[in-house]
Design a protein around this motif. Structure first.
Motif, PDB file in Angstrom:
ATOM      1  N   VAL A  84       1.104  -1.157  -0.108  1.00  0.00           N
ATOM      2  CA  VAL A  84       0.120  -0.083  -0.042  1.00  0.00           C
ATOM      3  C   VAL A  84       1.021   1.214   0.034  1.00  0.00           C
ATOM      4  N   ASP A  85       0.604   2.387  -0.762  1.00  0.00           N
ATOM      5  CA  ASP A  85       1.505   3.479  -0.900  1.00  0.00           C
ATOM      6  C   ASP A  85       0.750   4.564  -0.455  1.00  0.00           C
ATOM      7  N   LEU A  86       1.167   5.101   0.572  1.00  0.00           N
ATOM      8  CA  LEU A  86       0.928   6.505   1.023  1.00  0.00           C
ATOM      9  C   LEU A  86       1.551   7.649   0.967  1.00  0.00           C
ATOM     10  N   ASN A  87       0.612   8.813   1.361  1.00  0.00           N
ATOM     11  CA  ASN A  87       1.277  10.031   1.603  1.00  0.00           C
ATOM     12  C   ASN A  87       0.890  10.811   2.522  1.00  0.00           C
ATOM     13  N   PHE A  88       1.994  10.785   3.496  1.00  0.00           N
ATOM     14  CA  PHE A  88       1.838  11.519   4.752  1.00  0.00           C
ATOM     15  C   PHE A  88       1.960  13.146   4.584  1.00  0.00           C
ATOM     16  N   THR A  89       1.360  13.917   5.489  1.00  0.00           N
ATOM     17  CA  THR A  89       1.680  15.316   5.482  1.00  0.00           C
ATOM     18  C   THR A  89       2.344  15.346   7.027  1.00  0.00           C
ATOM     19  N   SER A  90       3.280  16.562   7.198  1.00  0.00           N
ATOM     20  CA  SER A  90       3.701  16.785   8.413  1.00  0.00           C
ATOM     21  C   SER A  90       2.617  17.055   9.415  1.00  0.00           C
ATOM     22  N   GLN A  91       1.238  17.254   9.165  1.00  0.00           N
ATOM     23  CA  GLN A  91       0.461  17.739   9.974  1.00  0.00           C
ATOM     24  C   GLN A  91      -0.221  16.317  10.405  1.00  0.00           C
ATOM     25  N   GLU A  92      -0.416  15.486   9.761  1.00  0.00           N
ATOM     26  CA  GLU A  92      -0.663  14.078   9.785  1.00  0.00           C
ATOM     27  C   GLU A  92       0.092  13.204  10.773  1.00  0.00           C
ATOM     28  N   LEU A  93       1.295  13.414  10.460  1.00  0.00           N
ATOM     29  CA  LEU A  93       2.490  12.810  11.426  1.00  0.00           C
ATOM     30  C   LEU A  93       2.451  13.371  12.827  1.00  0.00           C
ATOM     31  N   THR A  94       1.595  14.215  13.129  1.00  0.00           N
ATOM     32  CA  THR A  94       1.355  14.709  14.497  1.00  0.00           C
ATOM     33  C   THR A  94       0.057  14.132  15.158  1.00  0.00           C
ATOM     34  N   LEU A  95      -0.580  13.459  14.363  1.00  0.00           N
ATOM     35  CA  LEU A  95      -1.867  12.969  15.126  1.00  0.00           C
ATOM     36  C   LEU A  95      -1.637  11.624  16.163  1.00  0.00           C
ATOM     37  N   SER A  96      -2.420  11.663  16.936  1.00  0.00           N
ATOM     38  CA  SER A  96      -2.218  10.341  17.908  1.00  0.00           C
ATOM     39  C   SER A  96      -2.276   9.245  17.028  1.00  0.00           C
ATOM     40  N   SER A 359       7.398  -4.299   5.976  1.00  0.00           N
ATOM     41  CA  SER A 359       8.396  -3.452   5.627  1.00  0.00           C
ATOM     42  C   SER A 359       7.781  -1.939   5.389  1.00  0.00           C
ATOM     43  N   MET A 360       8.075  -0.819   5.967  1.00  0.00           N
ATOM     44  CA  MET A 360       7.693   0.375   5.803  1.00  0.00           C
ATOM     45  C   MET A 360       8.914   1.239   5.392  1.00  0.00           C
ATOM     46  N   VAL A 361       8.773   2.064   4.590  1.00  0.00           N
ATOM     47  CA  VAL A 361       9.830   2.876   3.935  1.00  0.00           C
ATOM     48  C   VAL A 361       9.205   4.394   3.571  1.00  0.00           C
ATOM     49  N   ARG A 362       9.918   5.331   4.392  1.00  0.00           N
ATOM     50  CA  ARG A 362       9.349   6.459   4.307  1.00  0.00           C
ATOM     51  C   ARG A 362      10.345   7.583   3.869  1.00  0.00           C
ATOM     52  N   ALA A 363      10.023   8.506   2.863  1.00  0.00           N
ATOM     53  CA  ALA A 363      10.998   9.418   2.193  1.00  0.00           C
ATOM     54  C   ALA A 363      10.477  10.810   2.349  1.00  0.00           C
ATOM     55  N   PHE A 364      11.155  12.086   2.048  1.00  0.00           N
ATOM     56  CA  PHE A 364      10.815  13.047   2.178  1.00  0.00           C
ATOM     57  C   PHE A 364      10.617  13.955   0.745  1.00  0.00           C
ATOM     58  N   GLN A 365       9.864  14.635   0.304  1.00  0.00           N
ATOM     59  CA  GLN A 365       9.442  15.272  -0.589  1.00  0.00           C
ATOM     60  C   GLN A 365       9.664  16.657  -0.527  1.00  0.00           C
ATOM     61  N   ILE A 366      10.630  17.445  -1.053  1.00  0.00           N
ATOM     62  CA  ILE A 366      10.972  18.685  -0.652  1.00  0.00           C
ATOM     63  C   ILE A 366       9.963  19.711  -1.376  1.00  0.00           C
ATOM     64  N   SER A 367       9.201  19.462  -2.434  1.00  0.00           N
ATOM     65  CA  SER A 367       8.281  20.244  -3.255  1.00  0.00           C
ATOM     66  C   SER A 367       7.434  20.670  -2.436  1.00  0.00           C
ATOM     67  N   ASP A 368       6.725  19.802  -1.545  1.00  0.00           N
ATOM     68  CA  ASP A 368       5.339  20.042  -0.927  1.00  0.00           C
ATOM     69  C   ASP A 368       5.770  19.711   0.606  1.00  0.00           C
ATOM     70  N   ARG A 369       6.942  19.529   0.964  1.00  0.00           N
ATOM     71  CA  ARG A 369       7.114  18.958   2.534  1.00  0.00           C
ATOM     72  C   ARG A 369       6.242  17.718   2.943  1.00  0.00           C
ATOM     73  N   SER A 370       6.028  16.827   1.910  1.00  0.00           N
ATOM     74  CA  SER A 370       5.228  15.560   2.220  1.00  0.00           C
ATOM     75  C   SER A 370       6.044  14.527   2.439  1.00  0.00           C
ATOM     76  N   PHE A 371       5.490  13.523   2.964  1.00  0.00           N
ATOM     77  CA  PHE A 371       6.351  12.109   3.339  1.00  0.00           C
ATOM     78  C   PHE A 371       5.852  10.903   2.565  1.00  0.00           C
ATOM     79  N   PRO A 372       5.984  10.927   1.309  1.00  0.00           N
ATOM     80  CA  PRO A 372       5.728   9.406   0.620  1.00  0.00           C
ATOM     81  C   PRO A 372       6.115   8.245   1.351  1.00  0.00           C
ATOM     82  N   CYS A 373       5.305   7.375   1.422  1.00  0.00           N
ATOM     83  CA  CYS A 373       5.308   6.203   2.175  1.00  0.00           C
ATOM     84  C   CYS A 373       4.926   4.931   1.433  1.00  0.00           C
TER      85      CYS A 373
END
Length: 395
Positions: A84-96, A359-373
């Motif tokens: 499954v491929d996801l795209n997290f935002t900085s805000q979502e990564l601060t959720l409980s 396995s989970m791998v997360r990267a950082f996308q500088i263009s919109d500060r998102s975290f594709p995963c």
């Protein structure tokens, strides 16, 4: 108040719990996790050899008759990948973690779990023992017939399960509604549509992912006959015919009775065989399982199919059935292995629970500060001992 930052390790662990809870077939069979796959550098490849039990012939009398031990094995290939491929935002990564699980992990992992489960359930078409309940609703008798096939094949009394398609579950609950059961099980039966522990099965599950069985154009009376005496092994030569067989069709041959697995005594019942590859028709060799064996410790039938004898199929021509499945956990196996974790990414995590590696791998996308995963499972499955399972064909 400090932010509650979700780490990939925590997310991976939570996702694995969700995935594990969704798999009622995979969760009930033999599961293997081999850390040989996890070694950096020297890998063992994608195949695991699994040793099958030895079988011997019993001597009568005092004269010694030594027999060779020929060990056999089957190969489990771990080569399927689903993710499954996801795209997290900085805000979502601060959720409980609970919010994150409910909003993001739960729906994503539910889809992944369904895909993995559906894939593994294709092993049902490897099963050659079938209860022919076609034309009738699933009843206690049909469930007990499946149990009998497992018992006759010496399936251990523990770890037997019954996996029902949704129609069979409806029919069995309805057919058993007047029978005695303890109050807890009755509550589940009426509130949740579940059958309680019954008919010699420790667990009875409902599953929407049971694969359809599409039969070939051959009718039950196939018009095919066996062409040649003394045939053994995993193929039977048949005389010309115009109709077809599909993988998963179940056949019997005249004169080829099943024997008791240990005493080798004739049971008086025709051995059932499953077609292992589509057959286009005409004279040729039908590929079947189990392999016909008329001697040694691996003897499974009284004799080879009778030359000129009829080939009979379970079910009708060009039919579609949704089988239910009775099985012991050692009939099938499911294994996962570790994918190599990449370097130079934002984060990489791996978790193993009850033999399932994710396995989970997360990267950082500088263009919109998102975290594709991406979340991946590398897995394989194999029918180990098909005699420890039985398909039930109803309606």
């Amino acid at each position: 108040m400090a932010n509650s930052i979700l780490t990939p390790t925590a997310v991976t662990r939570e996702a694995l719990v969700v995935l594990h809870q969704k798999l009622n077939f995979i969760g009930s069979i033999n599961r293997q996790y081999d850390d040989s796959f996890a070694k950096e550098g020297a890998k063992i490849g994608s195949d695991l050899k699994i040793r099958l039990p030895n079988e011997y012939v019993v001597r009568s009398g005092m004269t010694m008759n030594a027999q060779d031990t020929t060990e056999t094995s089957t190969t489990l290939t771990v080569s399927n990948v689903k993710g499954v491929d996801l795209n997290f935002t900085s805000q979502e990564l601060t959720l409980s973690l609970q919010d994150f699980s409910d909003r993001i992990i739960e729906p994503a992992m539910s889809v992944l779990a369904a895909q993995v489960e559906a894939d593994a359930l294709n092993m049902a078409l490897d099963v050659y023992q079938v209860v022919n309940n076609i034309g009738s609703t699933l009843s206690m008798r049909a469930a007990l017939q499946a149990r009998k096939q497992l018992v006759d094949s010496l399936a251990p009394g523990s770890s037997r399960s019954l996996l029902l398609n949704t129609q069979d579950n409806l029919d069995l609950v309805d057919n058993l509604k007047g029978l005695f059961q303890d109050t807890t099980q009755v509550a589940k039966q009426y509130r949740e549509g579940k059958v309680g522990t019954t008919a010699g099965f420790g667990d009875i599950f409902e599953n929407t992912l049971m694969p359809s069985q599409n039969t070939g154009t051959a009718a039950s009376a196939t018009t095919y006959t066996v062409n040649g005496a003394g045939q053994t092994g995993s193929g039977v030569v048949v005389a010309a015919g115009a109709t077809t067989f599909k993988k998963g069709d179940v056949l019997t041959f005249v004169g080829c009775n099943r024997v008791h697995p240990e005493t080798k005594v004739d049971t008086g019942v025709l051995q059932q065989f499953v077609v292992t590859a589509d057959y286009a028709g005409g004279a040729g060799t039908l590929l079947i399982s189990p392999a016909i064996s008329t001697s040694t410790g691996r003897q499974n039938v009284t004799a080879s199919p009778t030359n000129g004898g009829a080939v009979v199929k379970v079910g009708g021509a060009s039919a579609v059935y949704r089988p239910s499945l009775a099985f012991h956990k050692d009939a099938f196996t499911f294994a996962t292995a570790d994918l190599v974790q990449p370097k130079g990414v934002d984060f990489a995590a791996r978790e193993v629970m009850d033999g399932i590696s994710m396995s989970m791998v997360r990267a950082f996308q500088i263009s919109d500060r998102s975290f594709p995963c991406r979340i991946d499972i590398l897995y394989g499955y194999k029918t180990l001992r098909a005699q420890l399972a039985s398909r039930i064909l109803s309606n």
